[in-house]
Structure formats: C-alpha cells, structure tokens
Design an enzyme around this catalytic site. Sequence first.
Site, mmCIF file in Angstrom:
data_model
loop_
_atom_site.group_PDB
_atom_site.id
_atom_site.type_symbol
_atom_site.label_atom_id
_atom_site.label_comp_id
_atom_site.label_asym_id
_atom_site.label_seq_id
_atom_site.Cartn_x
_atom_site.Cartn_y
_atom_site.Cartn_z
ATOM 1 N N ILE A 11 16.004 -44.892 -9.221
ATOM 2 C CA ILE A 11 15.594 -43.968 -8.155
ATOM 3 C C ILE A 11 14.670 -44.638 -7.128
ATOM 4 O O ILE A 11 14.595 -44.181 -5.987
ATOM 5 C CB ILE A 11 14.959 -42.696 -8.776
ATOM 6 C CG1 ILE A 11 15.133 -41.496 -7.846
ATOM 7 C CG2 ILE A 11 13.499 -42.918 -9.145
ATOM 8 C CD1 ILE A 11 14.889 -40.162 -8.517
ATOM 9 N N ASP A 34 7.661 -43.118 -13.419
ATOM 10 C CA ASP A 34 6.379 -43.053 -12.692
ATOM 11 C C ASP A 34 5.846 -44.468 -12.424
ATOM 12 O O ASP A 34 5.471 -44.809 -11.284
ATOM 13 C CB ASP A 34 5.401 -42.245 -13.564
ATOM 14 C CG ASP A 34 4.121 -41.849 -12.864
ATOM 15 O OD1 ASP A 34 4.040 -41.974 -11.632
ATOM 16 O OD2 ASP A 34 3.200 -41.397 -13.568
HETATM 17 N N1 APR Z 1 15.163 -44.428 -12.021
HETATM 18 C C1 APR Z 1 15.675 -43.282 -12.533
HETATM 19 N N2 APR Z 1 15.348 -42.817 -13.751
HETATM 20 C C2 APR Z 1 14.471 -43.551 -14.483
HETATM 21 C C3 APR Z 1 13.886 -44.758 -14.028
HETATM 22 C C4 APR Z 1 14.279 -45.196 -12.726
HETATM 23 N N3 APR Z 1 13.778 -46.307 -12.198
HETATM 24 N N4 APR Z 1 13.060 -45.227 -15.008
HETATM 25 C C5 APR Z 1 13.125 -44.355 -16.039
HETATM 26 N N5 APR Z 1 13.990 -43.355 -15.732
HETATM 27 C C6 APR Z 1 14.385 -42.195 -16.524
HETATM 28 C C7 APR Z 1 14.200 -42.260 -18.023
HETATM 29 O O1 APR Z 1 15.291 -42.973 -18.615
HETATM 30 C C8 APR Z 1 14.212 -40.791 -18.415
HETATM 31 O O2 APR Z 1 15.542 -40.306 -18.585
HETATM 32 O O3 APR Z 1 13.578 -41.084 -16.150
HETATM 33 C C9 APR Z 1 13.625 -40.095 -17.174
HETATM 34 C C10 APR Z 1 12.234 -39.539 -17.376
HETATM 35 O O4 APR Z 1 11.506 -40.379 -18.247
HETATM 36 P P1 APR Z 1 9.947 -40.703 -18.056
HETATM 37 O O5 APR Z 1 9.759 -41.572 -16.877
HETATM 38 O O6 APR Z 1 9.456 -41.197 -19.361
HETATM 39 O O7 APR Z 1 9.302 -39.258 -17.683
HETATM 40 P P2 APR Z 1 8.865 -38.022 -18.616
HETATM 41 O O8 APR Z 1 9.641 -37.942 -19.869
HETATM 42 O O9 APR Z 1 8.855 -36.841 -17.684
HETATM 43 O O10 APR Z 1 7.382 -38.383 -19.048
HETATM 44 C C11 APR Z 1 6.369 -38.321 -18.086
HETATM 45 O O11 APR Z 1 5.554 -40.487 -18.598
HETATM 46 O O12 APR Z 1 5.375 -42.221 -17.116
HETATM 47 C C12 APR Z 1 4.700 -41.216 -17.710
HETATM 48 O O13 APR Z 1 3.033 -40.652 -16.102
HETATM 49 C C13 APR Z 1 4.210 -40.201 -16.727
HETATM 50 O O14 APR Z 1 2.838 -39.238 -18.379
HETATM 51 C C14 APR Z 1 4.013 -39.048 -17.638
HETATM 52 C C15 APR Z 1 5.192 -39.133 -18.573
#
Ligand code: APR
Length: 170
Positions: A11, A34
Amino acid sequence: MTDVITERGDITRVTTDAIVNAANEALASGGGVDGAIHAAAGPQLIEACRSIPEVRAGVRCPTGEARITPGFELPARYIIHAVGPRYSMDRAPELLESAFVWSLAIASDHDDIRSVALPAISCGIYGYPVDEAAEIARIAVDGRVYDLDVIRFVLFSEKALTVFSEAFTR
Ligand code: APR
C-alpha cells in the site's frame, strides 16, 4: 457509483489520493503496515501524528475511529489512520466496521480525495481472521454510499487477496 477493487500489493506504493493506515490509538508508529507507511512517508509523519490532539491520556484516535494527515513522501497525498480492534476485544466486529466506515467517510468528506486504498485492518498484529474481516469490510462498503470514484483493498498476501476477492463477489 463507487468502484471497488481488490488487488495484491504494497500500500505504500499505491497512487490513490489517500491510503488508509492500520494504526494504534496513540498514533505512534508501530510494525506491520504502520511501520512501512511511516518508513515510506518520512519523519514528518510522526510529527504530524503528534500534533493530533489527545482525546484522553495516550489516545489520539480511539479504536473504531480514524484521523487524517498529509502523505508527505508517499505517492498518496493523504494518509487516513484508522484504529481497528484486537480480535479479542469486546464488540470487535462493530469496532472493525466502524474503523472502515470512519476511514471512508473522512475520504468522502474531502473534495480532493476521489480514490482511496485500504489494507486488511486488524488482520496482522491485532489477530483478526481475514475471512471475518473481509465480510465486515464488504458490509462497510456495500451498506453505505460514499462520495468516491474508487475504493481499492490492497492485500499483502495472496491468501488475503483471495479471501477479500471472494467476499466482494458474493
Ligand atoms: N501493504 C499492504 N498491507 C500490508 C503491508 C503493506 N505494506 N504490510 C502489512 N500489511 C498487511 C498485513 O499482512 C495484515 O494483513 O496489513 C494487514 C494489517 O496488519 P498490521 O499492520 O499488523 O495491522 P493490525 O493488525 O491492524 O495491527 C495494528 O500493529 O503496526 C502496529 O501500530 C500498529 O499497533 C498497531 C497494530
């Protein structure tokens, strides 16, 4: 009429007007998508997040809500930081739907946002099963009208892409 697209990708590289981040309540940079967004947007992003007022100690964006910042060094002009629930939380389905709806409503309310890309909020560190999250994302999109030309779900894995694509073609 808003087009809805599911695709595999990173993304941080998407060229929509806005991308959605899966953030935490503090809007402090974490891991997962994130961390990737903060790394790609550059150090101005954490300053912008810190300038968003706290609603209570340590909380800039309560679970189920979203906040907007510029995109800085990203191709996207805006980042909408949405906070999904941990899967174990009370009312997790309602809070996840709310996080999707808040993101899309903020995008709709900005005249210069016509396209938005979203990740699978809560499906990584927060442990939400992708099939359940995809169904909630579908309800958040199909059940409402948004003033947007296109909504793109950008999934990081082939499996997540398959599950989201199936949810949106049912
Ligand atoms: N592009 C698209 N999707 C991504 C990317 C990327 N570059 N990197 C990771 N993902 C996907 C993951 O594979 C997962 O399916 O995003 C989805 C959400 O995963 P997380 O980033 O772990 O988010 P979440 O489960 O909502 O957890 C949020 O994680 O990073 C921390 O600060 C954030 O504390 C918060 C928590």
